[in-house]
Write a protein that holds these residues in place. Structure first.
Motif, short mmCIF file in Angstrom:
data_model
loop_
_atom_site.label_atom_id
_atom_site.label_comp_id
_atom_site.label_asym_id
_atom_site.label_seq_id
_atom_site.Cartn_x
_atom_site.Cartn_y
_atom_site.Cartn_z
N SER A 136 0.83 -1.21 0.00
CA SER A 136 0.00 0.00 0.00
C SER A 136 0.86 1.26 0.00
O SER A 136 0.39 2.33 -0.39
CB SER A 136 -0.94 0.01 1.21
N TRP B 169 1.16 3.60 -3.04
CA TRP B 169 0.16 4.64 -3.30
C TRP B 169 0.06 5.65 -2.15
O TRP B 169 -0.11 6.84 -2.38
CB TRP B 169 -1.20 4.00 -3.54
N LEU B 170 0.18 5.15 -0.92
CA LEU B 170 0.01 6.02 0.24
C LEU B 170 1.29 6.72 0.65
O LEU B 170 1.25 7.71 1.38
CB LEU B 170 -0.54 5.21 1.43
N GLY C 148 2.76 4.36 5.06
CA GLY C 148 1.79 3.32 5.37
C GLY C 148 1.56 3.11 6.85
O GLY C 148 1.05 2.06 7.26
N VAL D 17 -2.17 2.35 7.75
CA VAL D 17 -2.58 1.02 7.31
C VAL D 17 -1.97 -0.05 8.20
O VAL D 17 -2.62 -1.05 8.56
CB VAL D 17 -2.19 0.79 5.84
N VAL E 106 -1.31 -7.08 -6.95
CA VAL E 106 -1.04 -5.71 -6.50
C VAL E 106 0.40 -5.34 -6.81
O VAL E 106 0.69 -4.20 -7.22
CB VAL E 106 -1.32 -5.58 -4.99
#
Length: 266
Positions: free
Chosen positions: A171, A174-175, A178, A181, A253
């Motif tokens: 993730s 994109w973030l 993280g 998350v 992913v």
């Protein structure tokens, strides 16, 4: 064979890396033992008020506590796995170097995490479990077949644990940061794996839902096999299905994330 030796070397390197932190390992053994004591006395008070709660008797509940303490660091339920390093490499852009390696990114990090998990099981998990089994009344199978069936659940639990944390780490593509998350994953892991309470005691639909989520493969499912509450073959199928699904999701992913790698700062 060459690829197999490569990933075996990565796993061995992960084992040796964590083996160097002897003081941290001893501190972890102490911490797990103390938290295990706190949970045991809490469980005993609860089971005194509600005997056979969730289908467990007092000794089975105690065994569940110490099994959870053995698995806490092994499966990185509360963090401490390779996902932290992977997320940092994504954030800094060093992941570009990893992508140039003649090795599969997912298998590389899986091998490293398996080495870490095996050390944490041997170095930090066994001692608290043995302490709990010796000091408190515990339910341990006398049948070696049950022990072998239980041991068969451990590699699958490790795969599920890694697959979840790998998705969390990805993730960061994109973030960028993280942390949020990661904390959400920790909370979900503690609640849905049975680390706080056995999933058997969750009422109604909530109990049915959490028992089919992947986190139950990490603690509840192995514990039920050890305590004789679950069919080993059915447990393997359940854990294996989640492992395959989550690793496949991680592969997808990863493919989406690495089509275009942007290094922060330019």
């Amino acid at each position: 064979m060459g690829a197999g030796r490569l990933y075996a070397a990565v796993a061995a390197g992960g084992f040796r890396r964590y083996a160097t932190y002897r003081a941290a390992t001893l501190a972890g053994v102490f911490t797990n033992t103390v938290f295990g004591l706190i949970l045991v006395y809490t469980y005993l008070a609860l089971w005194d008020a509600r005997p056979h709660l969730g289908g467990y008797d007092r000794s089975q509940a105690v065994t569940f506590v110490w099994l959870g303490q053995a698995f806490l660091s092994t499966l990185a339920i509360g963090g401490g796995g390779v996902e932290d390093e992977l997320m940092e490499r994504i954030r800094t852009g060093d992941i570009a170097i990893d992508l140039y390696r003649p090795a599969d990114l997912q298998l590389w990090w899986l091998s490293a995490d398996l080495g870490r998990a095996l050390f944490q099981l041997a170095g930090r998990g066994v001692v608290p479990f043995l302490f709990g089994a010796l000091v408190f009344p515990a339910t341990l199978p006398a049948d070696p077949v049950t022990w072998l069936a239980f041991l068969g659940t451990l590699p699958l639990a490790m795969l599920v644990s890694f697959a979840i944390r790998y998705l969390v780490a990805l993730s960061a593509f994109w973030l960028l940061d993280g942390t949020g998350v990661t904390h959400m994953a920790w909370l979900a892991g503690f609640f849905c794996s049975g680390m706080l309470l056995p999933l058997n005691v969750f009422p109604g639909a909530l109990g049915e839902v959490v028992r089919v989520l992947p986190w139950s493969s990490m603690l509840q499912a192995p514990a039920d096999v050890l305590l004789g509450h679950a069919d080993p073959l059915g447990t393997y199928v359940f854990q294996g299905a989640w492992a395959v699904a989550l690793l496949a999701a991680g592969r997808l992913v990863q493919s989406l994330a690495t089509r275009r790698v942007v290094v922060q700062g330019g």
